[in-house]
Design a protein around this motif. Structure first.
Motif, PDB file in Angstrom:
ATOM      1  N   TYR A 117     -29.608 -18.393 -40.178  1.00 28.06           N
ATOM      2  CA  TYR A 117     -28.892 -19.662 -40.315  1.00 28.06           C
ATOM      3  C   TYR A 117     -28.289 -19.832 -41.703  1.00 28.06           C
ATOM      4  O   TYR A 117     -27.370 -20.626 -41.897  1.00 28.06           O
ATOM      5  CB  TYR A 117     -29.828 -20.833 -40.026  1.00 28.06           C
ATOM      6  CG  TYR A 117     -30.461 -20.796 -38.651  1.00 28.06           C
ATOM      7  CD1 TYR A 117     -29.878 -20.074 -37.619  1.00 28.06           C
ATOM      8  CD2 TYR A 117     -31.648 -21.462 -38.397  1.00 28.06           C
ATOM      9  CE1 TYR A 117     -30.451 -20.030 -36.359  1.00 28.06           C
ATOM     10  CE2 TYR A 117     -32.241 -21.427 -37.136  1.00 28.06           C
ATOM     11  CZ  TYR A 117     -31.632 -20.705 -36.127  1.00 28.06           C
ATOM     12  OH  TYR A 117     -32.210 -20.667 -34.891  1.00 28.06           O
TER      13      TYR A 117
ATOM     14  N   ASP B 206     -33.027 -24.229 -31.910  1.00 30.25           N
ATOM     15  CA  ASP B 206     -33.786 -23.166 -32.558  1.00 30.25           C
ATOM     16  C   ASP B 206     -34.013 -22.082 -31.517  1.00 30.25           C
ATOM     17  O   ASP B 206     -33.604 -22.205 -30.361  1.00 30.25           O
ATOM     18  CB  ASP B 206     -35.110 -23.705 -33.085  1.00 30.25           C
ATOM     19  CG  ASP B 206     -35.688 -22.860 -34.212  1.00 30.25           C
ATOM     20  OD1 ASP B 206     -35.135 -21.774 -34.472  1.00 30.25           O
ATOM     21  OD2 ASP B 206     -36.678 -23.280 -34.823  1.00 30.25           O
TER      22      ASP B 206
ATOM     23  N   HIS C 235     -30.311 -27.227 -38.020  1.00 31.18           N
ATOM     24  CA  HIS C 235     -31.155 -26.073 -37.761  1.00 31.18           C
ATOM     25  C   HIS C 235     -31.980 -25.807 -39.013  1.00 31.18           C
ATOM     26  O   HIS C 235     -31.744 -26.395 -40.067  1.00 31.18           O
ATOM     27  CB  HIS C 235     -30.346 -24.850 -37.332  1.00 31.18           C
ATOM     28  CG  HIS C 235     -29.261 -24.440 -38.285  1.00 31.18           C
ATOM     29  ND1 HIS C 235     -28.325 -23.478 -37.995  1.00 31.18           N
ATOM     30  CD2 HIS C 235     -28.945 -24.872 -39.540  1.00 31.18           C
ATOM     31  CE1 HIS C 235     -27.506 -23.322 -39.022  1.00 31.18           C
ATOM     32  NE2 HIS C 235     -27.860 -24.151 -39.958  1.00 31.18           N
ATOM     33  N   ASP C 236     -32.983 -24.941 -38.883  1.00 27.62           N
ATOM     34  CA  ASP C 236     -33.894 -24.758 -40.011  1.00 27.62           C
ATOM     35  C   ASP C 236     -33.323 -23.782 -41.033  1.00 27.62           C
ATOM     36  O   ASP C 236     -32.135 -23.453 -41.004  1.00 27.62           O
ATOM     37  CB  ASP C 236     -35.284 -24.327 -39.520  1.00 27.62           C
ATOM     38  CG  ASP C 236     -35.254 -23.011 -38.763  1.00 27.62           C
ATOM     39  OD1 ASP C 236     -34.354 -22.181 -39.015  1.00 27.62           O
ATOM     40  OD2 ASP C 236     -36.148 -22.789 -37.920  1.00 27.62           O
TER      41      ASP C 236
END
Length: 208
Positions: free
Chosen positions: A117, A17, A111-112
């Motif tokens: 993203y 992140d 990943h978030d």
């Protein structure tokens, strides 16, 4: 998926992140605790101002340690335009170096759900790399290893230190990052798995 006889391995996960690192990180409140008598004054605790100098760093790691260390330009946050050529390119290089250990087809990316993203350029690039993206529940920093572990450790270690140049800040962050033992990176992925199981258990035991 990650059980002993499951199809995937924690060693195949790449996660990371981005976060802001101030040029001066104020010590945590718990470090400012002290006893004062009835006549004493409370200690003055500094708080960061909204104009405090800072830079955004992107850090990703796998079972063996850090694989991405990227510093964004001044006064900029993460965008897909930066993420694909700078972060994912380092991910690709890391995968190529470890092909003998973990094949690309077994690489899992965590990943978030931030905008960069989910952007089309990002998802297309990950498909071209043949990387499977693990689903991540929205608004769940408790299931993101960087949020519940890595960034807190780095900022805690740098607390109270002042940096005048980005080169010095970057050197300090990278140095602290490299001193974390490999077994700690492995341990946090196992903790992440335990957190997933707890969430699944709580969901299955809910009464609707």
């Amino acid at each position: 998926m990650f059980e002993p006889h499951g199809p995937k391995r924690l060693s195949g996960i790449i996660t990371g992140d981005e976060t802001w690192f101030p040029f001066f990180i104020i010590p945590l409140k718990r470090l400012n605790r002290m006893w004062v008598d009835g006549q004493g004054d409370r200690p003055v605790v500094l708080r960061p101002g909204f104009q405090s100098q800072k830079r955004m760093f992107a850090i990703f790691f796998n079972y063996s340690g850090p694989i991405v260390f990227d510093i964004l330009p001044q006064d900029t946050a993460m965008t897909a335009t930066h993420y694909v050529p700078n972060v994912l390119s380092q991910v690709k290089s890391a995968i190529n170096k470890q092909r003998l250990k973990v094949s690309t087809s077994r690489t899992l990316f965590l990943h978030d759900n931030a905008g960069p993203y989910k952007a089309r350029a990002t998802t297309q690039s990950l498909r071209e790399l043949g990387i499977q993206v693990l689903p991540h529940p929205a608004y769940s920093p408790d299931l993101a290893p960087c949020d519940f572990w890595l960034f807190a450790i780095l900022k805690d270690r740098l607390a109270g230190r002042r940096f005048d140049r980005i080169q010095d800040l970057a050197k300090a962050v990278n140095s602290e990052l490299r001193t974390i033992p490999e077994e700690d990176y492995q341990g946090v992925l196992r903790k992440w798995q335990i957190r997933l199981k707890r969430c699944m258990h709580r969901e299955s035991s809910r009464v609707f």
